[in-house]
Scaffold this motif. Structure first.
Motif, PDB file in Angstrom:
ATOM      1  N   ALA A  54     -10.447  14.352  -3.745  1.00  0.00           N
ATOM      2  CA  ALA A  54      -9.393  13.874  -2.856  1.00  0.00           C
ATOM      3  C   ALA A  54     -10.041  13.334  -1.581  1.00  0.00           C
ATOM      4  O   ALA A  54     -11.239  13.543  -1.331  1.00  0.00           O
ATOM      5  CB  ALA A  54      -8.410  14.990  -2.527  1.00  0.00           C
ATOM      6  N   VAL A  55      -9.247  12.644  -0.783  1.00  0.00           N
ATOM      7  CA  VAL A  55      -9.738  12.062   0.475  1.00  0.00           C
ATOM      8  C   VAL A  55      -8.823  12.498   1.615  1.00  0.00           C
ATOM      9  O   VAL A  55      -7.591  12.425   1.511  1.00  0.00           O
ATOM     10  CB  VAL A  55      -9.778  10.521   0.403  1.00  0.00           C
ATOM     11  N   TYR A  56      -9.454  12.974   2.687  1.00  0.00           N
ATOM     12  CA  TYR A  56      -8.720  13.301   3.913  1.00  0.00           C
ATOM     13  C   TYR A  56      -8.932  12.168   4.908  1.00  0.00           C
ATOM     14  O   TYR A  56     -10.063  11.856   5.284  1.00  0.00           O
ATOM     15  CB  TYR A  56      -9.220  14.620   4.504  1.00  0.00           C
ATOM     16  N   LEU A  57      -7.835  11.527   5.330  1.00  0.00           N
ATOM     17  CA  LEU A  57      -7.902  10.416   6.281  1.00  0.00           C
ATOM     18  C   LEU A  57      -7.484  10.907   7.660  1.00  0.00           C
ATOM     19  O   LEU A  57      -6.315  11.239   7.890  1.00  0.00           O
ATOM     20  CB  LEU A  57      -6.972   9.285   5.840  1.00  0.00           C
ATOM     21  N   GLN A  81      -2.828   1.127  15.786  1.00  0.00           N
ATOM     22  CA  GLN A  81      -3.288   2.361  15.149  1.00  0.00           C
ATOM     23  C   GLN A  81      -2.461   2.688  13.906  1.00  0.00           C
ATOM     24  O   GLN A  81      -3.013   3.002  12.844  1.00  0.00           O
ATOM     25  CB  GLN A  81      -3.193   3.531  16.135  1.00  0.00           C
ATOM     26  N   GLN A  82      -1.158   2.635  14.054  1.00  0.00           N
ATOM     27  CA  GLN A  82      -0.265   2.997  12.950  1.00  0.00           C
ATOM     28  C   GLN A  82      -0.426   2.055  11.766  1.00  0.00           C
ATOM     29  O   GLN A  82      -0.375   2.494  10.607  1.00  0.00           O
ATOM     30  CB  GLN A  82       1.183   3.000  13.439  1.00  0.00           C
ATOM     31  N   TYR A  83      -0.629   0.773  12.034  1.00  0.00           N
ATOM     32  CA  TYR A  83      -0.810  -0.187  10.952  1.00  0.00           C
ATOM     33  C   TYR A  83      -2.109   0.097  10.200  1.00  0.00           C
ATOM     34  O   TYR A  83      -2.135   0.079   8.959  1.00  0.00           O
ATOM     35  CB  TYR A  83      -0.821  -1.609  11.514  1.00  0.00           C
ATOM     36  N   LEU A  84      -3.172   0.377  10.930  1.00  0.00           N
ATOM     37  CA  LEU A  84      -4.437   0.719  10.290  1.00  0.00           C
ATOM     38  C   LEU A  84      -4.306   1.997   9.467  1.00  0.00           C
ATOM     39  O   LEU A  84      -4.795   2.073   8.338  1.00  0.00           O
ATOM     40  CB  LEU A  84      -5.534   0.878  11.348  1.00  0.00           C
ATOM     41  N   MET A  86      -1.642   3.223   8.043  1.00  0.00           N
ATOM     42  CA  MET A  86      -0.829   2.948   6.867  1.00  0.00           C
ATOM     43  C   MET A  86      -1.601   2.169   5.812  1.00  0.00           C
ATOM     44  O   MET A  86      -1.585   2.519   4.628  1.00  0.00           O
ATOM     45  CB  MET A  86       0.430   2.179   7.281  1.00  0.00           C
ATOM     46  N   ARG A  87      -2.321   1.134   6.224  1.00  0.00           N
ATOM     47  CA  ARG A  87      -3.042   0.306   5.262  1.00  0.00           C
ATOM     48  C   ARG A  87      -4.205   1.070   4.626  1.00  0.00           C
ATOM     49  O   ARG A  87      -4.458   0.939   3.426  1.00  0.00           O
ATOM     50  CB  ARG A  87      -3.546  -0.964   5.938  1.00  0.00           C
ATOM     51  N   MET A  88      -4.922   1.858   5.411  1.00  0.00           N
ATOM     52  CA  MET A  88      -6.027   2.632   4.851  1.00  0.00           C
ATOM     53  C   MET A  88      -5.512   3.654   3.844  1.00  0.00           C
ATOM     54  O   MET A  88      -6.099   3.839   2.781  1.00  0.00           O
ATOM     55  CB  MET A  88      -6.800   3.328   5.980  1.00  0.00           C
ATOM     56  N   LYS A  89      -4.401   4.310   4.162  1.00  0.00           N
ATOM     57  CA  LYS A  89      -3.831   5.295   3.248  1.00  0.00           C
ATOM     58  C   LYS A  89      -3.386   4.639   1.950  1.00  0.00           C
ATOM     59  O   LYS A  89      -3.597   5.180   0.855  1.00  0.00           O
ATOM     60  CB  LYS A  89      -2.647   5.999   3.921  1.00  0.00           C
ATOM     61  N   THR A  90      -2.788   3.444   2.061  1.00  0.00           N
ATOM     62  CA  THR A  90      -2.332   2.725   0.872  1.00  0.00           C
ATOM     63  C   THR A  90      -3.497   2.394  -0.047  1.00  0.00           C
ATOM     64  O   THR A  90      -3.416   2.556  -1.272  1.00  0.00           O
ATOM     65  CB  THR A  90      -1.604   1.431   1.281  1.00  0.00           C
ATOM     66  N   ILE A  91      -4.593   1.932   0.534  1.00  0.00           N
ATOM     67  CA  ILE A  91      -5.759   1.532  -0.266  1.00  0.00           C
ATOM     68  C   ILE A  91      -6.428   2.740  -0.899  1.00  0.00           C
ATOM     69  O   ILE A  91      -6.720   2.756  -2.105  1.00  0.00           O
ATOM     70  CB  ILE A  91      -6.757   0.746   0.611  1.00  0.00           C
ATOM     71  N   VAL A  92      -6.674   3.781  -0.107  1.00  0.00           N
ATOM     72  CA  VAL A  92      -7.355   4.965  -0.624  1.00  0.00           C
ATOM     73  C   VAL A  92      -6.555   5.621  -1.743  1.00  0.00           C
ATOM     74  O   VAL A  92      -7.111   6.065  -2.758  1.00  0.00           O
ATOM     75  CB  VAL A  92      -7.618   5.974   0.518  1.00  0.00           C
ATOM     76  N   SER A  93      -5.232   5.667  -1.592  1.00  0.00           N
ATOM     77  CA  SER A  93      -4.386   6.355  -2.574  1.00  0.00           C
ATOM     78  C   SER A  93      -4.383   5.680  -3.939  1.00  0.00           C
ATOM     79  O   SER A  93      -3.957   6.289  -4.933  1.00  0.00           O
ATOM     80  CB  SER A  93      -2.951   6.463  -2.050  1.00  0.00           C
ATOM     81  N   LEU A 193      -6.999 -10.317  10.472  1.00  0.00           N
ATOM     82  CA  LEU A 193      -8.334  -9.723  10.488  1.00  0.00           C
ATOM     83  C   LEU A 193      -8.320  -8.365   9.797  1.00  0.00           C
ATOM     84  O   LEU A 193      -9.191  -8.073   8.967  1.00  0.00           O
ATOM     85  CB  LEU A 193      -8.827  -9.588  11.926  1.00  0.00           C
ATOM     86  N   ILE A 194      -7.351  -7.529  10.125  1.00  0.00           N
ATOM     87  CA  ILE A 194      -7.261  -6.205   9.501  1.00  0.00           C
ATOM     88  C   ILE A 194      -7.102  -6.321   7.990  1.00  0.00           C
ATOM     89  O   ILE A 194      -7.702  -5.554   7.230  1.00  0.00           O
ATOM     90  CB  ILE A 194      -6.105  -5.404  10.118  1.00  0.00           C
ATOM     91  N   GLU A 195      -6.312  -7.294   7.544  1.00  0.00           N
ATOM     92  CA  GLU A 195      -6.128  -7.471   6.102  1.00  0.00           C
ATOM     93  C   GLU A 195      -7.432  -7.879   5.415  1.00  0.00           C
ATOM     94  O   GLU A 195      -7.668  -7.535   4.253  1.00  0.00           O
ATOM     95  CB  GLU A 195      -5.025  -8.482   5.830  1.00  0.00           C
ATOM     96  N   SER A 196      -8.272  -8.619   6.111  1.00  0.00           N
ATOM     97  CA  SER A 196      -9.579  -8.966   5.523  1.00  0.00           C
ATOM     98  C   SER A 196     -10.447  -7.720   5.399  1.00  0.00           C
ATOM     99  O   SER A 196     -11.208  -7.570   4.438  1.00  0.00           O
ATOM    100  CB  SER A 196     -10.281 -10.038   6.366  1.00  0.00           C
ATOM    101  N   TRP A 197     -10.337  -6.799   6.365  1.00  0.00           N
ATOM    102  CA  TRP A 197     -11.035  -5.526   6.244  1.00  0.00           C
ATOM    103  C   TRP A 197     -10.490  -4.737   5.062  1.00  0.00           C
ATOM    104  O   TRP A 197     -11.259  -4.120   4.321  1.00  0.00           O
ATOM    105  CB  TRP A 197     -10.862  -4.694   7.514  1.00  0.00           C
TER     106      TRP A 197
END
Length: 216
Positions: A54-57, A81-84, A86-93, A193-197
């Motif tokens: 599992a991953v803890y974010l 912050q909130q957008y980052l 949310m997007r990181m959680k979506t990708i990791v999950s 830019l964030i979406e490219s990350w």
């Protein structure tokens, strides 16, 4: 000419969020930004690599703490912050279950926004550019001029059982320009830019998960 010669980018910053910046290697990026990372052998070795269940974010933070500024307020900073988050959680999950706690077989990701710059004036507490008072005065006199937006995100990746560092990453680049000195920075300036990350994170996690599955 002298002032332009003094300009630094967020790529030049070493502010201490990561324990070392000397071991980072630069990798190709599909956008106008940059991507650097260091990965330990514990994650890349073919025999018994670290295999998280599992991953803890951790929530995205500003490091050092972001100062109030006429072109960025805390409401906009919080939305970024909130957008980052949310997007990181979506990708990791897509590849690993999300854990609410650290522990054995848990990969911990601790991200931080470590620099925000608009034009020549640094918005983070770091004194990146010398003679700040002089440069600020020049910016004030050029209030109608477009201003470049630059942001930098760093992350520590750790073993959730013993807090051992497994990898570090740095992403940086330019967002959409701010039109003048009165327009405020908002999420829309940084979304592309964030979406490219996000695309880069997705590709890296996909490759990591595939390698672990092949090693199973």
């Amino acid at each position: 000419m002298l002032l332009v010669g003094c300009k630094l980018t967020t790529k030049d910053i070493e502010n201490g969020y990561l324990s070392s910046y000397q071991n980072l290697t630069t990798h190709k990026d599909t956008n106008t930004g940059y991507h650097q990372r260091w990965v330990s052998r514990e994650m890349t070795r073919k025999v018994s690599p670290f295999k998280p269940q599992a991953v803890y974010l951790a929530p995205v933070i500003y490091y050092p703490q972001l100062e109030q500024h006429q072109q960025i307020d805390y409401q906009a900073a919080t939305k970024i912050q909130q957008y980052l988050d949310m997007r990181m959680k979506t990708i990791v999950s897509q590849y690993f279950p999300i854990s609410t706690t650290k522990g054995k077989d848990v990969l911990v990701i601790e991200p931080a926004i470590t620099a925000v710059k608009i034009s020549l004036e640094d918005l983070s507490p770091l004194e990146v550019i010398p003679f700040r008072a002089v440069i600020s005065a020049v910016n004030l006199s050029l209030g109608g001029r477009d201003r470049d937006v630059e942001i930098r995100l760093e992350a520590k990746i750790k073993n959730g059982f013993n807090d051992r560092l497994l990898a570090t990453t740095v992403h940086g680049g330019q967002g959409l320009q701010i039109e003048n000195s009165s327009e405020k920075l908002s999420l829309r300036h940084l979304t592309q830019l964030i979406e490219s990350w996000c695309f880069a994170w997705d590709q890296q996690l996909k490759a990591y998960k595939r390698r672990l599955d092949e090693n199973a």
